[in-house]
Design an enzyme around this catalytic site. Structure first.
Site, mmCIF file in Angstrom:
data_model
loop_
_atom_site.group_PDB
_atom_site.id
_atom_site.type_symbol
_atom_site.label_atom_id
_atom_site.label_comp_id
_atom_site.label_asym_id
_atom_site.label_seq_id
_atom_site.Cartn_x
_atom_site.Cartn_y
_atom_site.Cartn_z
ATOM 1 N N GLU A 175 -3.758 -9.521 3.508
ATOM 2 C CA GLU A 175 -4.514 -9.221 4.735
ATOM 3 C C GLU A 175 -5.616 -10.235 5.000
ATOM 4 O OE1 GLU A 175 -3.447 -6.984 2.581
ATOM 5 O OE2 GLU A 175 -2.826 -5.141 3.587
ATOM 6 N N GLU A 233 0.839 -1.214 0.000
ATOM 7 C CA GLU A 233 0.000 0.000 0.000
ATOM 8 C C GLU A 233 0.870 1.260 0.000
ATOM 9 O OE1 GLU A 233 -2.397 -1.644 3.298
ATOM 10 O OE2 GLU A 233 -4.117 -0.928 2.144
HETATM 11 C C1 3H9 Z 1 -1.536 -5.025 7.025
HETATM 12 O O1 3H9 Z 1 -0.571 -4.668 6.403
HETATM 13 C C2 3H9 Z 1 -2.753 -4.157 7.255
HETATM 14 C C3 3H9 Z 1 -2.793 -2.937 6.384
HETATM 15 O O2 3H9 Z 1 -3.382 -3.226 5.139
HETATM 16 C C4 3H9 Z 1 -3.615 -1.831 6.974
HETATM 17 C C5 3H9 Z 1 -3.182 -1.267 8.273
HETATM 18 C C6 3H9 Z 1 -3.964 -0.036 8.672
HETATM 19 N N1 3H9 Z 1 4.312 -7.415 11.655
HETATM 20 O O3 3H9 Z 1 7.761 -15.033 8.422
HETATM 21 P P1 3H9 Z 1 9.116 -14.840 8.993
HETATM 22 C C7 3H9 Z 1 7.810 -11.133 12.084
HETATM 23 S S1 3H9 Z 1 -1.611 -6.557 7.765
HETATM 24 C C8 3H9 Z 1 5.028 -7.792 12.723
HETATM 25 O O4 3H9 Z 1 9.696 -15.944 9.787
HETATM 26 P P2 3H9 Z 1 10.269 -14.829 6.353
HETATM 27 C C9 3H9 Z 1 7.508 -12.590 12.336
HETATM 28 O O5 3H9 Z 1 6.578 -12.749 13.376
HETATM 29 C C10 3H9 Z 1 -0.024 -7.266 7.419
HETATM 30 N N2 3H9 Z 1 5.906 -8.815 12.686
HETATM 31 O O6 3H9 Z 1 10.177 -14.403 7.865
HETATM 32 C C11 3H9 Z 1 8.874 -13.110 12.692
HETATM 33 O O7 3H9 Z 1 9.149 -12.719 14.031
HETATM 34 P P3 3H9 Z 1 10.036 -13.625 14.988
HETATM 35 C C12 3H9 Z 1 0.049 -7.816 6.054
HETATM 36 C C13 3H9 Z 1 6.059 -9.458 11.533
HETATM 37 O O8 3H9 Z 1 11.489 -14.233 5.840
HETATM 38 C C14 3H9 Z 1 9.795 -12.306 11.787
HETATM 39 O O9 3H9 Z 1 9.051 -11.150 11.420
HETATM 40 N N3 3H9 Z 1 1.313 -8.494 5.861
HETATM 41 C C15 3H9 Z 1 5.348 -9.114 10.388
HETATM 42 O O10 3H9 Z 1 10.044 -16.295 6.203
HETATM 43 C C16 3H9 Z 1 10.221 -13.027 10.535
HETATM 44 O O11 3H9 Z 1 9.061 -13.519 9.872
HETATM 45 C C17 3H9 Z 1 1.439 -9.818 5.973
HETATM 46 O O12 3H9 Z 1 0.481 -10.534 6.192
HETATM 47 C C18 3H9 Z 1 4.438 -8.039 10.477
HETATM 48 N N4 3H9 Z 1 3.712 -7.638 9.416
HETATM 49 O O13 3H9 Z 1 9.010 -14.132 5.643
HETATM 50 C C19 3H9 Z 1 2.818 -10.376 5.777
HETATM 51 N N5 3H9 Z 1 5.704 -9.939 9.378
HETATM 52 O O14 3H9 Z 1 11.388 -13.662 14.352
HETATM 53 C C20 3H9 Z 1 3.226 -11.200 6.972
HETATM 54 C C21 3H9 Z 1 6.623 -10.771 9.882
HETATM 55 O O15 3H9 Z 1 9.970 -12.930 16.285
HETATM 56 N N6 3H9 Z 1 4.606 -11.628 6.905
HETATM 57 N N7 3H9 Z 1 6.852 -10.487 11.182
HETATM 58 O O16 3H9 Z 1 9.357 -14.967 14.992
HETATM 59 C C22 3H9 Z 1 5.054 -12.573 6.061
HETATM 60 O O17 3H9 Z 1 4.341 -13.103 5.238
HETATM 61 C C23 3H9 Z 1 6.492 -12.978 6.195
HETATM 62 O O18 3H9 Z 1 6.915 -12.650 7.486
HETATM 63 C C24 3H9 Z 1 7.468 -12.335 5.183
HETATM 64 C C25 3H9 Z 1 8.914 -12.740 5.569
HETATM 65 C C26 3H9 Z 1 7.147 -12.885 3.776
HETATM 66 C C27 3H9 Z 1 7.356 -10.845 5.192
#
Ligand code: 3H9
Length: 706
Positions: free
Chosen positions: A130, A110
């Protein structure tokens, strides 16, 4: 908030006339309050500073931005909000360019959509996932994405939550350019300089023409609504996404943004959001078993599989798909040929569905070798035994493995119930023995219970977690006990279902109630799918050791005695005509149940669907608590992940322990005590639940501690 922190996390540097704004907030540059403040301030500064002619936003590290900071959801919102940051970027009078490497997901994309131009490196992954967290893109994504790439493509992205690579993003019009190299800063600078040279204006996505074909947009929205109503049964946010895109079509951009905000807040407040986000973090927490912190995994470059039955073949496919060479051992040539055929059948099925090419199959099969001699396993790094579920048979296999395997090889058993300690102590190297409990079909099911016997060395446990990562499984650490985490809990709620069936609920009503709750199938459908003969054999084996005072329902035995073993025999709890997989209720089964009630002297009573689920869940939660209390599962969240990944528990409810917290443990305990009046032996409250209720605490309070 410490304002200096934002300045550390978001840094700005003027390069020529371009303000390079770098987000450096490991691990994924999530858009927490400090990032939002820093980014907002940087854009403000660029806007007013005459030395700045353009802005380039990049992420430090492997990713652009992983999204809004999920950990902040549910906490009070501190300004600026993410929509405000996006609007500020879009309103900037000077061109803003987003240069993307790695993930640009959710709020991350976004931000990029609010920028005026987008370039990505070939390794970028873009998406609006999301929906997988029970949300919708809430920072303008539902309004900008359809304007940029059209309603149909935007709805597909938002409703599937899938990630697209740079090439597809480019084809969709989500990005303007794919960089030549992976140096995102250099590529971004080259592109921004080109834009400046061409006097490119601040081009706003809000003015893009993707919705201009109104008839096509309306058709796409209606199609998405119809499809979503059918497919996303029980889910809250998907239809809200469709509503938001409809607002994009029908309302002004600013009104659309306001509408999006309202819908987003509804999603934030929904219990489904809480369940799905719990699942997201729980799946990451289970990876952090104590041994993975203290020990280095052994190297696994080759795998042996003993047994070519359904399980062995599925495990072999999982390993082959991970690129590992697999040596399969079977007792004779005919069995080995069957094992190979099982594997080929899986691949041929994928080819038939165009999910694999014959060349890919040939490449996978070239990594497979078979043998009828254990000596073929002499050089492999890890062996998984997947033979018949019988202690004597398994111990014989392990004696052979002990004889042939090289020192340091990991010796794993795929038992689903048996005592892994007893298997380990039968060999000369118990420190190398571990349980790896796969679920059928093993190449598809995500769950892998890593069963940790008392003498195993830490590096073997760490190796199991590493292997799970290679095989793309979700590993859950489990202690040794009958059934480990999953099957032990399953046995208890299955018994509760049998009791309800004998007490008056039909298996069809129970299955329906369980499906309505969100499971893909009810317990009796599962029994028919798995085959009644397996459970029957286990019951006969255990008959001698069963507590004579425990209630025992004989209905399943009566059904099995007729040779009705479920789908494979065309008859079980359900009737399956013409080899079909969808059963219909069977009046003869109902007659058997009536006869059994009479024999047991039970007057049937009526159950509502709610009654059924109260008992079903109370049994599941109570045994889940026992499993935690006895240290078989490290934390409640390990039970949750087991049931989410291996037993079809509805993800939006977060798992049985999360669900228990949402109902309230005091309520669950009151239910158990009420049911205990009928059967105090079966319904013994778990000491953990009693303790937590006394302390006014919940399962979540235990998730941090292990
Ligand atoms: C959103 O964006 C809402 C908006 O539209 C509107 C708002 C108003 N936040 O997966 P990994 C942490 S909703 C906080 O093992 P990878 C995760 O917990 C969001 N923490 O790494 C982990 O922590 P820990 C939409 C986050 O390299 C560490 O980062 N976005 C977030 O295999 C490593 O993560 C998503 O749904 C976060 N957003 O993959 C994407 N993301 O080391 C969610 C990750 O303490 N994330 N962490 O266990 C992912 O899909 C994967 O983490 C990503 C990296 C592909 C980014």
């Amino acid at each position: 908030m410490n304002p200096e922190l934002s300045e550390d996390i978001v840094t700005s540097e003027l390069r020529d006339r371009i303000l390079v704004v770098t987000l450096d907030h490991p691990p994924v540059n999530a858009l927490g309050i400090h990032v939002r403040r820093g980014l907002f301030a940087a854009i403000e500064a660029a806007h007013t500073d005459p030395a700045v002619e353009a802005v380039l936003i990049v992420g430090a590290g492997r990713n652009f931005i992983g999204g809004a900071d999920i950990r902040e959801f549910g906490l009070p919102l501190l300004p600026p909000s993410l929509p405000e940051v996006c609007n500020r970027i879009e309103a900037c009078r000077k061109p803003v360019v987003a240069a993307i490497r790695g993930a640009a997901l959710g709020g991350g994309l976004e931000i990029a959509l609010a920028a005026h131009y987008r370039i990505a490196t070939a390794t970028a992954r873009l998406g609006l996932p999301e929906v997988t967290l029970g949300l919708l893109p809430g920072a303008g994504g539902t309004q900008r994405a359809p304007r940029l790439i059209g309603a149909k493509a935007a709805l597909d992205l938002m409703l599937s939550g899938r990630h697209v690579d740079a090439e597809e993003a480019h084809a969709l019009g989500l990005i303007d350019l794919i960089g030549q190299t992976d140096d995102v800063l250099a590529e971004g600078l080259i592109y921004t300089r080109e834009l400046l040279a061409a006097h490119a204006p601040a081009r706003r996505t809000r003015d893009a023409a993707g919705l201009d074909d109104r008839a096509a947009s309306r058709a796409a929205i209606e199609a998405a609504r119809a499809e979503t109503s059918k497919k996303s049964r029980g889910l809250f946010s998907p239809l809200k996404i469709v509503d938001a895109v409809q607002a994009a079509l029908e309302q002004s951009f600013d009104d659309g943004l306001r509408h999006e905000r309202q819908l987003f807040l509804q999603c934030i407040d929904s219990p489904q959001r809480a369940g799905l986000i719990h699942a997201f973090f729980a799946e990451r927490e289970v990876l952090k078993a104590p041994e993975t912190r203290t020990a280095r995994p052994r190297r696994i470059a080759s795998v042996g599989v003993v047994g070519g039955g359904t399980m062995g073949a599925g495990i072999a496919v999982a390993a082959l798909d991970a690129g590992l060479p697999v040596t399969m051992v079977e007792r004779d040539e005919a069995s080995l040929a069957r094992g190979r055929a099982h594997i080929e059948k899986v691949y041929d099925g994928l080819i038939a569905k165009s999910r694999m090419t014959p060349e890919d199959k040939a490449a996978a099969m070239s990594r497979w070798t078979g043998s009828t001699s254990y000596d073929a396993l002499a050089a492999v790094d890890l062996v998984i035994e997947a033979v018949f579920e019988d202690m004597a048979v398994k111990q014989t296999v392990f004696a052979e493995l002990d004889r042939v395997c090289k020192p340091g090889a990991v010796l794993a058993t795929n038992t689903s119930y048996l005592d892994v300690d007893a298997i380990a102590t039968s060999v000369s190297r118990p420190a190398d023995v571990i349980g790896l409990h796969f679920f059928s079909p093993a190449n598809i099911m995500k769950l892998l219970e890593v069963v940790v016997p008392s003498q195993v060395s830490s590096d073997v446990v760490a190796t199991a977690f590493e292997l799970a990562k290679k095989l793309r499984k979700v590993p859950v650490r489990a202690g040794v006990c009958d059934g480990f985490i999953g099957n032990r809990v399953l046995a208890v709620y299955r018994a509760a279902a049998d009791y309800m069936m004998e007490d008056g609920a039909s298996p069809y009503q129970i299955d329906r109630a369980v499906r309505e709750f969100g499971f893909p199938m009810g317990p009796f459908q599962v029994a028919d799918l798995a085959g009644g003969d397996i459970g029957w054999a286990t019951r006969k084996r255990r008959a001698a050791t069963r507590d004579p005072n425990a209630r025992y329902v004989q209905i399943a035995d009566r059904i099995c005695e007729r040779g009705w073993f479920g789908q494979k025999t065309g008859r079980g709890y359900y009737l399956y005509t013409d080899g079909g997989r969808v059963g219909t209720p069977d009046p003869e089964v109902e007659a058997i149940i009536d006869a059994e009630r009479e024999r047991a002297g039970i007057t049937p009573c009526a159950f509502t669907d709610e009654d059924i689920m109260r008992r079903y869940m109370a049994a599941m939660i109570n045994e889940g608590a026992n499993v935690v209390h006895q240290g078989v599962a490290l934390r409640p969240l390990d039970v949750d992940v087991t049931f989410l990944s291996g037993y079809g528990f509805p993800r939006y409810r977060g798992g049985p322990m999360k669900y228990a917290d949402s109902v309230g443990l005091a309520t669950v305990l009151a239910d158990i005590r009420e049911f205990a009046q009928e059967d105090p032996l079966f319904w013994q409250p778990s000491p953990l639940i009693v303790d937590l209720v006394e302390r006014d605490a919940d399962f979540a309070s235990l998730n941090q501690s292990a």
